[in-house]
Motif scaffolding. Structure first.
Motif, PDB file in Angstrom:
ATOM      1  N   ALA A   1      -3.939   3.486   6.349  1.00 16.36           N
ATOM      2  CA  ALA A   1      -3.231   4.422   5.482  1.00 16.36           C
ATOM      3  C   ALA A   1      -3.998   5.727   5.339  1.00 16.36           C
ATOM      4  O   ALA A   1      -3.411   6.817   5.337  1.00 16.36           O
ATOM      5  N   GLU A   2      -5.314   5.640   5.225  1.00 19.06           N
ATOM      6  CA  GLU A   2      -6.128   6.846   5.068  1.00 19.06           C
ATOM      7  C   GLU A   2      -6.014   7.767   6.275  1.00 19.06           C
ATOM      8  O   GLU A   2      -5.822   8.986   6.136  1.00 19.06           O
ATOM      9  N   PHE A   3      -6.125   7.209   7.457  1.00 15.94           N
ATOM     10  CA  PHE A   3      -6.093   8.040   8.661  1.00 15.94           C
ATOM     11  C   PHE A   3      -4.690   8.567   8.938  1.00 15.94           C
ATOM     12  O   PHE A   3      -4.534   9.633   9.542  1.00 15.94           O
ATOM     13  N   ALA A   4      -3.664   7.841   8.472  1.00 18.80           N
ATOM     14  CA  ALA A   4      -2.299   8.350   8.613  1.00 18.80           C
ATOM     15  C   ALA A   4      -2.048   9.488   7.626  1.00 18.80           C
ATOM     16  O   ALA A   4      -1.375  10.475   7.940  1.00 18.80           O
TER      17      ALA A   4
ATOM     18  N   ILE B   1       0.836  -1.198   0.000  1.00 24.01           N
ATOM     19  CA  ILE B   1       0.000   0.000   0.000  1.00 24.01           C
ATOM     20  C   ILE B   1       0.871   1.249   0.000  1.00 24.01           C
ATOM     21  O   ILE B   1       0.569   2.235  -0.696  1.00 24.01           O
ATOM     22  N   GLU B   2       1.962   1.224   0.740  1.00 24.24           N
ATOM     23  CA  GLU B   2       2.885   2.355   0.710  1.00 24.24           C
ATOM     24  C   GLU B   2       3.503   2.508  -0.682  1.00 24.24           C
ATOM     25  O   GLU B   2       3.689   3.632  -1.166  1.00 24.24           O
TER      26      GLU B   2
ATOM     27  N   VAL C   1       1.999   6.560   0.092  1.00 27.07           N
ATOM     28  CA  VAL C   1       1.549   7.049   1.396  1.00 27.07           C
ATOM     29  C   VAL C   1       2.309   6.323   2.500  1.00 27.07           C
ATOM     30  O   VAL C   1       2.912   5.272   2.278  1.00 27.07           O
ATOM     31  N   ASP C   2       2.290   6.907   3.676  1.00 27.86           N
ATOM     32  CA  ASP C   2       2.834   6.243   4.850  1.00 27.86           C
ATOM     33  C   ASP C   2       1.695   5.536   5.584  1.00 27.86           C
ATOM     34  O   ASP C   2       0.589   6.079   5.698  1.00 27.86           O
ATOM     35  N   VAL C   3       1.959   4.352   6.072  1.00 27.87           N
ATOM     36  CA  VAL C   3       0.960   3.596   6.830  1.00 27.87           C
ATOM     37  C   VAL C   3       1.436   3.478   8.265  1.00 27.87           C
ATOM     38  O   VAL C   3       2.501   2.904   8.528  1.00 27.87           O
TER      39      VAL C   3
END
Length: 320
Positions: free
Chosen positions: A178-181, A58-59, A64-66
């Motif tokens: 991932a979204e909330f991060a 996902i990263e 994005v950062d998870v």
């Protein structure tokens, strides 16, 4: 299942608030077999590997950062109920304090309703990323759960390879992390509109604007997760989606009615509507452009833009 113990717990509901949460938890667990947590070393390693691989992929694809919780919890159904009755109590607390004391019969009805809700969800939830909305303690700001007995049961019912199915659930829940991060403002945004919606409902009115704003945000959360997972998951997903969709729509007439009463049909609509929106955005632009949705609350699409993604794309172009 022990109906007598459940009924006794509900009948004994006490306190001054709308719901006796201790009684609701006891009653729901009496209605719900805990399921086996007999997990061998291969299962333990599988959960760890699935979450680790999901984070990496996902990263990679999302840029994005998870940020994951320190502990990944593998629950039975009773563990899940205990964890979530705390969440429900926390979310309901603001309006319970405003409503004041409740007469015994109303408290009993509310407690019984909540116990049925918790029991149903406890028997059906597969995995959960919990941002711990409205949490007062900073010790644990989010959590990731897998309900192992439900994963085993559903994989058998749908004739799916259990390891592959478990991995798919892990990827889905890690996308939520991932979204909330990526959007540190998201928790506060959801909290504010959850509280507003609950307060207006408790006063006997309905704030359509607050509900629409909350619905849009949750549609974005579910839709972006679907998009990101489709690109990150390292196996074919067509049969998984098809069988899970059939399961969501199927069941007995009573089960379908119960899903509608719980608003689970709304959640399914959020998945589908959000997925269509982000698929269109990614097709017209790319994943990075779709990720602009997390730039801030003002970057969220409106309800109209969710059904006309090109309008949102045009608006994002204007902000450059």
């Amino acid at each position: 299942m022990n109906l007598y113990r459940s009924a006794r717990a509900v009948a004994g509901a006490s306190g001054e608030h709308a719901i006796d949460w201790t009684a609701a938890a006891e009653a729901s667990k009496a209605l719900t077999p805990p399921g086996s947590l007999d997990i061998d070393e291969a299962d333990k390693a599988g959960y760890r590997a699935d979450v680790r691989d999901a984070r990496r992929e996902i990263e990679r694809v999302g840029g994005v950062d998870v940020v994951l919780p320190d502990a990944i919890d593998v629950h039975n159904r009773h563990h899940w109920i205990d964890a979530n009755v705390t969440t429900f109590e926390r979310v309901m607390a603001p309006i319970e304090h405003e409503l004041g004391s409740f007469p015994g019969i109303a408290r009993t009805v509310n407690t019984g309703t909540m116990s049925v809700l918790l029991g149903y969800l406890g028997r059906n939830v597969l995995g959960q990323y919990d941002p711990l909305l409205l949490a007062e303690s900073a010790d644990r700001t989010h959590a990731l759960y897998f309900v192992h007995p439900n994963i085993v049961r559903v994989a058998e019912q749908l004739d799916l390879d259990r390891d592959r199915f478990r991995r798919w659930i892990a990827f889905h829940e890690v996308t939520h992390a991932a979204e909330f991060a990526t959007a540190p403002w998201l928790s506060a945004h959801l909290e504010r509109h959850v509280e507003t919606s609950l307060r207006t409902l408790s006063s006997g009115s309905f704030d359509a604007n607050a509900f629409e704003t909350l619905d849009v945000a949750m549609t974005v959360v579910e839709g972006y997760a679907e998009l990101l997972m489709d690109h990150a998951f390292d196996q074919e997903t067509g049969d998984l989606r098809r069988k899970l969709d059939d399961r969501r729509q199927g069941g007995s007439p009573l089960q379908r009615l119960f899903r509608r009463l719980l608003g689970l049909g709304l959640k399914r609509r959020q998945y589908e509507r959000g997925k269509r929106f982000f698929e269109t955005v990614a097709e017209k632009r790319d994943l990075a452009f779709a990720g602009r949705v997390w730039n801030g609350p003002e970057a969220l699409p409106t309800a109209a833009e969710l059904d006309a993604p090109s309008q949102w794309i045009d608006r994002m172009d204007e902000t450059l």
